[in-house]
Enzyme design. Structure first.
Site, PDB file in Angstrom:
ATOM      1  N   HIS A  14      37.418  33.712  32.163  1.00 10.70           N
ATOM      2  CA  HIS A  14      38.350  33.423  31.051  1.00 10.70           C
ATOM      3  C   HIS A  14      38.779  34.762  30.432  1.00 10.70           C
ATOM      4  O   HIS A  14      39.290  35.639  31.135  1.00 10.70           O
ATOM      5  CB  HIS A  14      37.630  32.472  30.080  1.00 10.70           C
ATOM      6  CG  HIS A  14      38.490  31.872  29.016  1.00 10.70           C
ATOM      7  ND1 HIS A  14      39.862  31.824  29.072  1.00 10.70           N
ATOM      8  CD2 HIS A  14      38.158  31.283  27.806  1.00 10.70           C
ATOM      9  CE1 HIS A  14      40.338  31.229  27.978  1.00 10.70           C
ATOM     10  NE2 HIS A  14      39.324  30.911  27.202  1.00 10.70           N
ATOM     11  N   ARG A  67      53.221  34.746  29.900  1.00  8.94           N
ATOM     12  CA  ARG A  67      52.585  35.773  29.053  1.00  8.94           C
ATOM     13  C   ARG A  67      52.482  37.086  29.830  1.00  8.94           C
ATOM     14  O   ARG A  67      52.575  38.171  29.265  1.00  8.94           O
ATOM     15  CB  ARG A  67      51.203  35.291  28.589  1.00  8.94           C
ATOM     16  CG  ARG A  67      51.260  33.989  27.790  1.00  8.94           C
ATOM     17  CD  ARG A  67      49.882  33.414  27.532  1.00  8.94           C
ATOM     18  NE  ARG A  67      49.180  33.090  28.759  1.00  8.94           N
ATOM     19  CZ  ARG A  67      47.915  32.698  28.828  1.00  8.94           C
ATOM     20  NH1 ARG A  67      47.204  32.581  27.716  1.00  8.94           N
ATOM     21  NH2 ARG A  67      47.350  32.401  29.983  1.00  8.94           N
ATOM     22  N   HIS A 103      44.906  30.487  38.188  1.00  6.02           N
ATOM     23  CA  HIS A 103      44.807  29.762  36.905  1.00  6.02           C
ATOM     24  C   HIS A 103      44.443  28.306  37.171  1.00  6.02           C
ATOM     25  O   HIS A 103      44.826  27.745  38.193  1.00  6.02           O
ATOM     26  CB  HIS A 103      46.130  29.835  36.127  1.00  6.02           C
ATOM     27  CG  HIS A 103      45.950  29.532  34.684  1.00  6.02           C
ATOM     28  ND1 HIS A 103      46.025  28.253  34.175  1.00  6.02           N
ATOM     29  CD2 HIS A 103      45.670  30.344  33.633  1.00  6.02           C
ATOM     30  CE1 HIS A 103      45.802  28.300  32.871  1.00  6.02           C
ATOM     31  NE2 HIS A 103      45.579  29.551  32.511  1.00  6.02           N
ATOM     32  N   ASP A 111      46.029  38.055  31.897  1.00 10.15           N
ATOM     33  CA  ASP A 111      45.152  39.228  31.874  1.00 10.15           C
ATOM     34  C   ASP A 111      45.540  40.313  32.874  1.00 10.15           C
ATOM     35  O   ASP A 111      44.990  41.416  32.837  1.00 10.15           O
ATOM     36  CB  ASP A 111      43.704  38.785  32.136  1.00 10.15           C
ATOM     37  CG  ASP A 111      43.230  37.801  31.078  1.00 10.15           C
ATOM     38  OD1 ASP A 111      43.496  38.053  29.888  1.00 10.15           O
ATOM     39  OD2 ASP A 111      42.610  36.778  31.436  1.00 10.15           O
ATOM     40  N   SER A 162      37.890  28.556  25.603  1.00 10.73           N
ATOM     41  CA  SER A 162      37.680  29.015  24.216  1.00 10.73           C
ATOM     42  C   SER A 162      38.186  27.977  23.222  1.00 10.73           C
ATOM     43  O   SER A 162      37.543  27.724  22.189  1.00 10.73           O
ATOM     44  CB  SER A 162      38.347  30.370  23.976  1.00 10.73           C
ATOM     45  OG  SER A 162      39.704  30.349  24.356  1.00 10.73           O
TER      46      SER A 162
HETATM   47  N1  CMX Z   1      40.775  35.583  43.692  1.00 10.49           N
HETATM   48  C1  CMX Z   1      40.053  35.050  44.699  1.00 10.49           C
HETATM   49  N2  CMX Z   1      39.799  33.746  44.842  1.00 10.49           N
HETATM   50  C2  CMX Z   1      40.329  32.928  43.914  1.00 10.49           C
HETATM   51  C3  CMX Z   1      41.119  33.394  42.866  1.00 10.49           C
HETATM   52  C4  CMX Z   1      41.322  34.786  42.758  1.00 10.49           C
HETATM   53  N3  CMX Z   1      42.007  35.329  41.749  1.00 10.49           N
HETATM   54  N4  CMX Z   1      41.518  32.327  42.117  1.00 10.49           N
HETATM   55  C5  CMX Z   1      40.979  31.247  42.695  1.00 10.49           C
HETATM   56  N5  CMX Z   1      40.246  31.599  43.767  1.00 10.49           N
HETATM   57  C6  CMX Z   1      39.429  30.740  44.608  1.00 10.49           C
HETATM   58  C7  CMX Z   1      38.368  30.063  43.764  1.00 10.49           C
HETATM   59  O1  CMX Z   1      37.281  30.960  43.496  1.00 10.49           O
HETATM   60  C8  CMX Z   1      38.024  28.868  44.595  1.00 10.49           C
HETATM   61  O2  CMX Z   1      37.206  29.307  45.658  1.00 10.49           O
HETATM   62  P1  CMX Z   1      35.963  28.392  46.188  1.00 10.49           P
HETATM   63  O3  CMX Z   1      36.572  27.089  46.568  1.00 10.49           O
HETATM   64  O4  CMX Z   1      35.424  29.189  47.325  1.00 10.49           O
HETATM   65  O5  CMX Z   1      35.026  28.284  45.024  1.00 10.49           O
HETATM   66  C9  CMX Z   1      39.382  28.473  45.167  1.00 10.49           C
HETATM   67  O6  CMX Z   1      40.197  29.672  45.115  1.00 10.49           O
HETATM   68  C10 CMX Z   1      40.075  27.363  44.420  1.00 10.49           C
HETATM   69  O7  CMX Z   1      40.178  27.733  43.076  1.00 10.49           O
HETATM   70  P2  CMX Z   1      41.429  27.226  42.201  1.00 10.49           P
HETATM   71  O8  CMX Z   1      41.370  25.745  42.162  1.00 10.49           O
HETATM   72  O9  CMX Z   1      42.675  27.863  42.679  1.00 10.49           O
HETATM   73  O10 CMX Z   1      41.137  27.862  40.774  1.00 10.49           O
HETATM   74  P3  CMX Z   1      40.206  27.284  39.615  1.00 10.49           P
HETATM   75  O11 CMX Z   1      41.008  26.357  38.780  1.00 10.49           O
HETATM   76  O12 CMX Z   1      38.914  26.759  40.140  1.00 10.49           O
HETATM   77  O13 CMX Z   1      39.869  28.621  38.812  1.00 10.49           O
HETATM   78  C11 CMX Z   1      40.319  30.691  37.773  1.00 10.49           C
HETATM   79  C12 CMX Z   1      40.811  29.266  37.984  1.00 10.49           C
HETATM   80  C13 CMX Z   1      41.199  31.336  36.707  1.00 10.49           C
HETATM   81  C14 CMX Z   1      38.876  30.652  37.248  1.00 10.49           C
HETATM   82  C15 CMX Z   1      40.408  31.466  39.111  1.00 10.49           C
HETATM   83  O14 CMX Z   1      41.747  31.526  39.535  1.00 10.49           O
HETATM   84  C16 CMX Z   1      39.831  32.871  39.024  1.00 10.49           C
HETATM   85  O15 CMX Z   1      38.626  33.037  39.186  1.00 10.49           O
HETATM   86  N6  CMX Z   1      40.700  33.920  38.747  1.00 10.49           N
HETATM   87  C17 CMX Z   1      40.213  35.260  38.534  1.00 10.49           C
HETATM   88  C18 CMX Z   1      39.631  35.408  37.124  1.00 10.49           C
HETATM   89  C19 CMX Z   1      40.733  35.404  36.090  1.00 10.49           C
HETATM   90  O16 CMX Z   1      41.738  36.095  36.184  1.00 10.49           O
HETATM   91  N7  CMX Z   1      40.504  34.636  34.992  1.00 10.49           N
HETATM   92  C20 CMX Z   1      41.432  34.613  33.829  1.00 10.49           C
HETATM   93  C21 CMX Z   1      42.218  33.308  33.721  1.00 10.49           C
HETATM   94  C22 CMX Z   1      43.089  33.319  32.490  1.00 10.49           C
HETATM   95  C23 CMX Z   1      42.257  33.149  31.246  1.00 10.49           C
HETATM   96  O17 CMX Z   1      41.622  32.106  31.078  1.00 10.49           O
HETATM   97  O18 CMX Z   1      42.218  34.059  30.407  1.00 10.49           O
END
Ligand code: CMX
Length: 436
Positions: free
Chosen positions: A271, A327, A318, A373, A241
């Protein structure tokens, strides 16, 4: 010139001169190296922008102008009950880098009160949308519709020097932030309360008045809103964002269009929309398990089921953080002080015990800990704000404080159009071949 604008003018002019000299001398100094996995991996960790208002550390979490969230709770002037900091104070801090006095915070409140006149056509635009339209879609449209009020757009069309860009952007920022609670509350009341709107209360502070216009009069909820709107405000510049607002702003789009774009980024489930996804997932779990008080074993089974369906566990993980998000901890602290007996809050705490070891066990998740979140929905539900499709709008009202303060800085420092380089996969294959 108003006192905040005056301070900003002096500080930004001084930094602009300092940075010009720094760039002249060190412009060719290497600050980073980029490897192929970063090119394909969402540019994680690549240092490629300047963001004055806050900085994120993977272990410590966010610091606003050098201050952590617990430090700010002590330092920033608080709401009428003396419990939680007022977001007006954080805005002042982010903009000029100084902790404001209580009088200065009251001055910001008064300014935002005076400037909170939402143009009539914005309500008409909202009323033309279906009431079941997602609140984030309504929010981004309403913000874009306020572009008609942009002082920057008018001054630019008339002809304005680059050195002076920041000044109308400051005015747009103050006016836009002032209007956001009114717009956001209007969306909530038209979507969930048959369009029965609540007039603003001019005796309340910015967050307290927002709580009032939402229709939740509990004093504790006003306190929660002060905390909520403070801690969601900024998370350095690279998150989707903030970065989107910055990118769009770099084209000299005004504050309204830039923030509207940033809010579209916030509306994605990876996000800001994750705050709605978390509570939705918890409600689905409770329904599937047939209890409001599941055991840790039952939660673990449900987490594994979610993962086996190829879904993520919302509220966990994250892109930068590698520890529980401060937070999250700030909201947990609030819940421990006020809501210890709440069933739904206790479910969130049990999930916090269960999820990290399971995610760690997958071996690929870089951060198994809760993010911002993971907690918010349960607290909002407790105070009666149960309509979770609305939650990302609350996040958005807060995020505006950081990204717009940062936009003032980008204009004041004369930041250029952002335009990184892209390459094709063919170019990458040729490059690797040439290296070996
Ligand atoms: N549940 C399951 N799998 C997860 C996970 C979770 N909460 N977080 C990461 N992973 C997985 C990824 O999907 C990725 O899998 P693939 O390699 O199969 O694609 C792997 O673990 C590696 O990911 P990462 O490097 O640890 O995390 P990223 O930096 O790529 O992504 C984020 C970060 C936030 C998108 C991810 O942790 C996620 O999807 N979390 C759940 C959604 C969420 O809570 N988002 C809010 C974040 C805060 C915000 O911005 O407001």
């Amino acid at each position: 010139m108003d006192p905040l604008k005056q301070k900003f003018s002096e500080k930004s002019a001084a930094l602009r001169i300092e940075l010009k000299a720094l760039l002249k001398e060190y412009g060719k100094t290497k600050v980073d190296e980029v490897v192929l996995s970063q090119v394909f991996g969402g540019a994680r960790g690549v240092k490629m922008m300047v963001w004055e208002t806050s900085q994120l550390d993977a272990i410590e979490g966010i610091r606003f102008r050098g201050y952590s969230i617990p430090e700010l709770r002590d330092l920033l002037p608080k709401g009428e009950d003396g419990l939680e900091p007022r977001p007006e104070g954080l805005f002042w801090l982010m903009l000029v880098g100084e902790v404001p006095t209580a009088e200065e915070v009251e001055w910001v409140s008064e300014q935002w009160r005076k400037r909170s006149v939402v143009p009539e056509h914005v309500f008409k635009v909202l009323d033309s949308l279906p009431t079941d339209a997602h609140p984030m879609m309504q929010f981004t449209i309403a913000i874009a519709a306020m572009h008609s009020e942009s002082i920057f757009a008018k001054r630019y069309a008339e002809g304005i020097k680059k050195m002076d860009y920041w000044e109308p952007i400051y005015e747009d920022t103050m006016n836009l932030i002032a209007c956001l609670p009114r717009v956001a509350a209007y969306i909530y009341r038209r979507t969930y309360h048959n369009g029965q709107h609540i007039a603003p209360d001019p005796t309340l502070d910015w967050a307290g008045n927002f709580a009032h216009m939402l229709g939740v009069e509990d004093k504790e909820f006003k306190s929660l809103m002060r905390l909520y709107l403070t801690i969601h405000a900024d998370h350095e510049g690279g998150n989707a964002s903030a970065h989107t607002t910055h990118l769009v702003g770099s084209t000299l789009s005004d504050a309204y269009l830039s923030l509207s774009a940033g809010m579209n980024a916030l509306a994605g489930p990876l996000h800001g929309l994750a705050n709605q996804e978390v509570i939705k997932w918890i409600f689905e779990m409770l329904e599937a398990l047939g209890t409001n008080n599941p055991t840790k074993e039952q939660i673990a089974d449900y987490v594994n089921k979610t993962l086996s369906e190829g879904k993520v566990i919302p509220g966990y993980g994250h892109a930068v953080l590698r520890q529980p998000d401060p937070r999250f901890t700030a909201q947990k602290r609030f819940a421990e002080e006020h809501l210890k007996e709440s069933d739904i809050v206790n479910v969130v705490w049990k999930i916090f015990e269960v999820v990290p070891p399971i995610l760690e066990g997958l071996g690929k998740v870089k951060n198994p800990w809760p993010n911002v979140d993971a907690h918010s929905g349960a607290i909002l539900v407790h105070y009666g704000l149960k309509e979770y499709s609305y939650y990302t709008v609350l996040f958005g009202v807060s995020r505006a404080l950081g990204v717009l303060a940062a936009m003032c800085w980008s204009r004041a420092l004369g930041m250029p159009l952002e335009r990184p380089k892209s390459v094709t996969s063919g170019w990458i294959k040729d490059f690797i071949a040439s290296k070996s």
